[in-house]
Design an enzyme around this catalytic site. Structure first.
Site, short mmCIF file in Angstrom:
data_model
loop_
_atom_site.label_atom_id
_atom_site.label_comp_id
_atom_site.label_asym_id
_atom_site.label_seq_id
_atom_site.Cartn_x
_atom_site.Cartn_y
_atom_site.Cartn_z
N GLY A 187 0.79 -1.21 0.00
CA GLY A 187 0.00 0.00 0.00
C GLY A 187 0.83 1.27 0.00
O GLY A 187 2.07 1.25 0.07
N HIS A 188 0.13 2.39 -0.06
CA HIS A 188 0.77 3.70 -0.11
C HIS A 188 1.59 3.99 1.15
O HIS A 188 1.21 3.60 2.26
CB HIS A 188 -0.28 4.80 -0.32
#
Length: 278
Positions: A187-188
């Site tokens: 994820g980010h």
């Protein structure tokens, strides 16, 4: 873009140097002098290099300029980012690829991706995909695609159909000699250390921190903002919902010590054995 202009457009309160020119908005530990730093604690204000900070209302003594928000702080950060993009402050770069890399067919590499030397990207990998950061304002649920980069260090290998999302207000980072398997979601703003092994169908949520020499086995999930320290081992199908100490081995739905989970399973099997014997 002048900080006073940002404050006026968003109807935020501002105190400090009215001549500050802002070029970006970043997490406090990654912000440079001309960025707005996103801070949530007093200690983060003194720790950041930025001259201006975005914060919820608070009283403190500081030489920083303060932009006070009356909204959730990440919603405010997104709004500032949109203003800066509209004003032309944020310009994406093309990707950079080092020497001796192997990029197989059907690999996607987005803008603001920096790839080191001797990196292998297998077919179907998606590097620098949208951050898909979801937030709510008065108009409902929205998506922010992110301003950050993806940085992949030397000797990293990323498997088939694995997704690495770009950062929101920071960077997604994968350390040297880390091996990521197939069908993994990173994820980010995730930061992964060196010499890690992350295998099939693992999902790592935004802003998680993974130390060095960490092993995460198949179909495990790591929650947002969780910190897994050096040398830890996450057994298959584990839900990591809290920080993990260095060298720990955990497993199960609640991310307990693996030895404790095995003892519990043995007790359950013994109990069922007694019940069946009646």
């Amino acid at each position: 873009m002048k900080i006073t202009e940002i404050a006026k457009l968003l109807d935020y309160e501002y105190v400090g140097n009215t001549d500050e020119n802002i070029s970006g908005v970043r997490f406090y530990d990654m912000a440079e002098e001309d960025d707005i730093a996103i801070v949530k604690k007093d200690c983060e204000i003194s720790a950041t290099n930025a001259k201006t900070v975005l914060t919820e209302p608070r009283l403190l003594i500081t030489n920083k300029s303060l932009l006070y928000t009356h909204e959730p702080i990440y919603v405010s950060a997104v709004k500032i980012a949109m203003l800066l993009i509209k004003n032309g402050e944020k310009i994406s770069r093309d990707f950079e690829i080092g020497d001796n890399c192997i990029i197989e067919p059907d690999v996607y590499i987005g803008k603001d991706v920096i790839i080191g030397n001797n990196v292998i990207l297998h077919s179907g990998a998606r590097i620098g995909a949208s951050a898909f950061y979801h937030y709510e304002d008065l108009e409902g649920l929205k998506t922010f695609h992110g301003l950050g980069k993806v940085i992949i260090s030397d000797d990293v290998e990323i498997g088939y159909n694995t997704v690495v999302q770009r950062g929101t207000f920071g960077d997604t980072f994968i350390g040297r000699n880390t091996k990521v398997g197939n069908l993994v979601e990173i994820g980010h703003d995730v930061r992964i250390g060196s010499n890690c092994k992350i295998v099939s169908q693992v999902g790592i949520a935004g802003n998680a921190f993974i130390g060095n020499d960490v092993k995460i086995l198949g179909q495990s999930g790591v929650a947002n903002f969780v910190r897994i320290n050096d040398g830890a081992k996450i057994m298959a199908r584990t839900s990591v919902i809290k920080n993990v100490k260095s060298g720990a081995v955990i497993s199960g739905n609640f991310g307990k010590r693996h030895s404790e989970v095995l003892r519990q399973q043995a007790k359950i099997e013994k109990l069922f054995g007694l019940l069946e014997g009646r």
